[in-house]
Design a protein around this motif. Structure first.
Motif, short mmCIF file in Angstrom:
data_model
loop_
_atom_site.label_atom_id
_atom_site.label_comp_id
_atom_site.label_asym_id
_atom_site.label_seq_id
_atom_site.Cartn_x
_atom_site.Cartn_y
_atom_site.Cartn_z
N TYR A 125 18.40 42.61 -60.57
CA TYR A 125 18.23 44.04 -60.39
C TYR A 125 17.25 44.29 -59.26
O TYR A 125 16.36 43.47 -59.02
CB TYR A 125 17.67 44.69 -61.67
N ALA A 126 17.38 45.43 -58.59
CA ALA A 126 16.45 45.82 -57.54
C ALA A 126 15.96 47.23 -57.85
O ALA A 126 16.76 48.14 -58.10
CB ALA A 126 17.13 45.77 -56.18
N VAL A 127 14.63 47.41 -57.84
CA VAL A 127 14.02 48.71 -58.13
C VAL A 127 12.95 49.00 -57.09
O VAL A 127 12.37 48.09 -56.51
CB VAL A 127 13.40 48.74 -59.55
N PRO A 128 12.65 50.30 -56.86
CA PRO A 128 11.58 50.65 -55.93
C PRO A 128 10.21 50.54 -56.59
O PRO A 128 10.07 50.79 -57.78
CB PRO A 128 11.90 52.10 -55.55
N THR A 129 9.20 50.19 -55.81
CA THR A 129 7.84 50.06 -56.34
C THR A 129 7.33 51.36 -56.93
O THR A 129 7.59 52.45 -56.42
CB THR A 129 6.85 49.63 -55.23
N GLY A 130 6.61 51.25 -58.05
CA GLY A 130 5.88 52.35 -58.65
C GLY A 130 6.69 53.51 -59.20
O GLY A 130 6.11 54.50 -59.61
N GLN A 131 7.99 53.40 -59.24
CA GLN A 131 8.84 54.49 -59.71
C GLN A 131 9.18 54.32 -61.19
O GLN A 131 9.22 53.21 -61.72
CB GLN A 131 10.15 54.53 -58.91
N GLU A 132 9.46 55.46 -61.87
CA GLU A 132 9.92 55.39 -63.25
C GLU A 132 11.37 54.88 -63.23
O GLU A 132 12.21 55.42 -62.52
CB GLU A 132 9.85 56.75 -63.93
N ILE A 133 11.63 53.86 -64.03
CA ILE A 133 12.94 53.22 -64.09
C ILE A 133 13.56 53.50 -65.45
O ILE A 133 12.90 53.38 -66.48
CB ILE A 133 12.81 51.69 -63.89
N THR A 134 14.82 53.88 -65.45
CA THR A 134 15.58 54.08 -66.68
C THR A 134 16.42 52.83 -66.91
O THR A 134 17.20 52.43 -66.04
CB THR A 134 16.50 55.32 -66.57
N LEU A 135 16.26 52.23 -68.08
CA LEU A 135 16.99 51.02 -68.46
C LEU A 135 17.95 51.37 -69.59
O LEU A 135 17.51 51.76 -70.67
CB LEU A 135 16.02 49.93 -68.90
#
Length: 133
Positions: free
Chosen positions: A42-52
């Motif tokens: 998976y790839a996510v942006p730094t410091g952001q709220e992530i929905t899983l």
């Protein structure tokens, strides 16, 4: 000649579309089975709220554990690994749930594991790529 050019353009299009898979997203969807995460990268942006969004199609309980930056589980997940957990959830068989967490501020690759006994050994591991903005 036209067929050759068309073939080269088709290959280039496929290659460019494959590169888009690493684009960071604030939404992750994962299917758990016995004993795999699908997908497992998976790839996510730094410091952001992530929905899983998790769907558990397996028969036994699983964890989705993100280890801290630079920390990896050895051959087995054990008590020594507990202080190195960045974020963790437990999911029961048959559950389909949504969770949120804040992505780390440190860009880099983070290991994902299931901490249940024997699950790392069975290959229930993945990678979270945290990408700076």
């Amino acid at each position: 000649m036209k067929q050759k050019l068309l073939f080269v353009l088709l290959l280039a299009t496929l290659a460019l579309s494959a590169c888009g898979q690493g684009k960071p997203s604030t939404e992750i969807k994962v299917d758990m089975t016995d004993f795999a995460f699908t997908p497992n990268q998976y790839a996510v942006p730094t410091g952001q709220e992530i929905t899983l969004q998790v769907t558990h199609d397996g028969l036994v309980q699983h964890d989705f554990i993100i280890m801290k930056y630079g920390m990896e589980v050895g051959e087995h997940f054990n008590e020594e690994d507990q202080p190195n957990i960045y974020w963790q959830i437990e999911v029961q068989p048959g559950d389909s749930k949504t969770f949120t967490f804040v992505a780390p501020d440190q860009p880099g690759t983070y290991q994902i594991v299931c901490g249940m006994a024997g699950h790392v050994e069975a290959g229930m591991v993945g990678k979270l790529e945290v990408i700076g903005q």
